[in-house]
Motif scaffolding. Structure first.
Motif, PDB file in Angstrom:
ATOM      1  N   VAL A   1     -32.457 -44.427   9.790  1.00  0.00           N
ATOM      2  CA  VAL A   1     -32.505 -43.157   9.061  1.00  0.00           C
ATOM      3  C   VAL A   1     -31.119 -42.538   9.111  1.00  0.00           C
ATOM      4  CG1 VAL A   1     -33.642 -40.922   8.854  1.00  0.00           C
ATOM      5  CG2 VAL A   1     -34.861 -42.835   9.897  1.00  0.00           C
ATOM      6  N   SER A   2     -30.656 -42.040   7.966  1.00  0.00           N
ATOM      7  CA  SER A   2     -29.387 -41.321   7.939  1.00  0.00           C
ATOM      8  C   SER A   2     -29.531 -40.162   6.968  1.00  0.00           C
ATOM      9  CB  SER A   2     -28.266 -42.259   7.498  1.00  0.00           C
ATOM     10  OG  SER A   2     -27.081 -41.528   7.313  1.00  0.00           O
ATOM     11  N   GLY A   3     -29.424 -38.964   7.480  1.00  0.00           N
ATOM     12  CA  GLY A   3     -29.518 -37.775   6.622  1.00  0.00           C
ATOM     13  C   GLY A   3     -30.784 -37.759   5.807  1.00  0.00           C
ATOM     14  N   GLU A   4     -30.624 -37.897   4.490  1.00  0.00           N
ATOM     15  CA  GLU A   4     -31.770 -37.774   3.596  1.00  0.00           C
ATOM     16  C   GLU A   4     -32.466 -39.115   3.330  1.00  0.00           C
ATOM     17  OE1 GLU A   4     -33.119 -34.929   2.106  1.00  0.00           O
ATOM     18  OE2 GLU A   4     -31.844 -33.907   3.545  1.00  0.00           O
ATOM     19  N   GLN A   5     -31.971 -40.204   3.937  1.00  0.00           N
ATOM     20  CA  GLN A   5     -32.490 -41.521   3.566  1.00  0.00           C
ATOM     21  C   GLN A   5     -33.061 -42.314   4.735  1.00  0.00           C
ATOM     22  OE1 GLN A   5     -31.402 -43.563   0.538  1.00  0.00           O
ATOM     23  NE2 GLN A   5     -30.494 -41.845  -0.529  1.00  0.00           N
ATOM     24  N   ILE A   6     -34.152 -43.024   4.418  1.00  0.00           N
ATOM     25  CA  ILE A   6     -34.645 -44.049   5.338  1.00  0.00           C
ATOM     26  C   ILE A   6     -34.354 -45.371   4.653  1.00  0.00           C
ATOM     27  CG2 ILE A   6     -36.644 -45.037   6.527  1.00  0.00           C
ATOM     28  CD1 ILE A   6     -38.022 -42.337   6.237  1.00  0.00           C
ATOM     29  N   PHE A   7     -33.759 -46.281   5.364  1.00  0.00           N
ATOM     30  CA  PHE A   7     -33.399 -47.577   4.797  1.00  0.00           C
ATOM     31  C   PHE A   7     -34.121 -48.659   5.597  1.00  0.00           C
ATOM     32  CE2 PHE A   7     -30.568 -51.257   4.374  1.00  0.00           C
ATOM     33  CZ  PHE A   7     -30.331 -51.266   3.017  1.00  0.00           C
TER      34      PHE A   7
END
Lengths: 252, 141
Positions: free
Chosen positions: B53-59
């Motif tokens: 997870v980074s900021g607004e995104q889940i990858f």
């Protein structure tokens, strides 16, 4: 704002450095700087907007004052004319002309302020969108990087062992192997069940034949006790005893 | 709006939520500063996926195959591009991992997604990766 172009350029720069992350820290700093610049620009636009809106309010207050004056002076003129004081009416009318000119000017200025406000609001919204997209891009790059690093670490674990990094191909292979194993287990189990089935059938038939004790053992026991009976009671009684029949025949 | 997940908070939630359908899914938190969740799909041939997870995104990323396992790279690239638009919820991509190119199947979600959506993404991604690998079987060594 060509975010994609920038990111692709960053990719190109780092893609061939074995083992390094896609976008190096420097490139990341450039992107971060770009977000900060856009945010500064946005703050400035919002500041300007606040100033212009204050100016518009002042102009609008002035306009309201002038309009009140216009109403007041119009009443004076009507009153003066009603009292046949034409000279006074003329004097007030001159003032009213100036006021009406002022009203026209203020209205025009307010219209210009409104146009500026609209433009600034649009560009603020656009700047916000750009910042949001840029941040999303950075988030994506960062998340991708973390995952890539984790995968690289996995690959490094395999490197020493001579094994390749596990992929879906290996998983498919494993699934097939497990399916084969399961199928083999299943067929063994089925075979065993079939054997037990055969044995069961044999046992039942042996029991029916009275060779091994089966479900009808109570009857067999009864028959054993009553075996001598046919000799004493004759054939009528034997027929009524059912199972004892075969025993009697064998004996006979 | 929900509070966005971090890699750590999402990992904790996935582990502690008993309603989450995660049978046969092994989860481990890996790494320090930029942590990732390592996912092993025990019922899908131990497919190893990664989540961050980074900021607004889940990858979420799943390894399809190594570039070195592809017979004809050009043909394979084209096949991937053609499959991509009809691949539900996941994308195909190419990444440098270590000193090799790795084809990945990946999904991106908002970091404000409900836990259930993340769980679904994990299952769908594993399914899609295996289906893609199966579909591409004759193009791979």
């Amino acid at each position: 704002m060509a975010i994609w172009t920038k990111i692709i350029t960053l990719f190109r720069g780092a893609a061939h450095e074995a083992g390094t992350a896609v976008v190096d820290a420097n490139a990341m700093r450039i992107l971060d700087q770009e977000v900060r610049d856009a945010q500064t620009a946005l703050l400035r636009a919002r500041d300007d907007l606040a100033k212009i809106m204050a100016q518009r309010k002042m102009a609008n207050d002035k306009l309201a004052d002038k309009k009140a004056k216009q109403l007041e002076y119009s009443n004076y003129i009507r009153e003066a004319l009603a009292r046949d004081n034409r000279g006074l009416a003329q004097e007030v009318a001159t003032k009213l002309a100036t006021i009406e000119a002022d009203i026209a000017t203020e209205t025009k200025i307010i219209g210009e302020f409104d146009a500026s406000i609209g433009k600034l609001q649009t560009s603020s919204r656009q700047a916000e969108t750009v910042i949001q997209r840029l941040k999303q891009q950075i988030d994506t790059v960062k998340a991708t990087e973390s995952v890539q690093r984790a995968q690289a670490a996995l690959a490094a674990q395999h490197a020493g062992t001579g094994a390749k990094l596990g992929t879906a191909l290996d998983s498919l292979e494993r699934i097939k192997q497990r399916q084969t194993e399961r199928a083999a287990q299943l067929s063994v189990a089925e075979e065993m069940a079939a054997h037990t089935g055969e044995d069961g059938d044999l046992q039942r038939r042996l029991a029916q034949a009275g060779i091994v004790p089966g479900e009808s053992s109570a009857d067999s026991i009864l028959a054993r006790f009553e075996t001598p009976a046919p000799k004493a009671l004759g054939h009528d009684s034997v027929a009524q005893l059912g199972h004892a029949d075969s025993v009697a025949n064998k004996n006979g | 709006m929900n509070t966005p997940w971090t890699t750590e908070s999402l990992y904790e939630a996935l582990r502690s939520d008993s309603t989450a359908d995660l049978e046969g899914v092994e989860l481990n938190l890996v790494g320090g500063v930029d942590a990732t969740v390592s996912i092993v799909m025990r019922e899908q041939g131990d497919l190893a996926m990664q989540l961050a997870v980074s900021g607004e995104q889940i990858f979420v990323s799943s390894p399809l195959c190594l570039a070195s396992q592809v017979k004809d790279r050009n043909a394979f690239n084209e096949a991937c591009l053609r499959l991509n638009p009809i691949n539900p919820l996941s994308n195909l991509g190419l990444q440098r991992v270590g000193d090799e190119d790795l084809y990945i199947v990946f999904g991106e979600l908002s970091s404000r997604s409900p836990l259930q959506a993340v769980v679904e993404e994990i299952h769908v991604l594993a399914d899609n990766t295996l289906q893609a690998a199966e579909a591409f079987a004759d193009q791979l060594k």
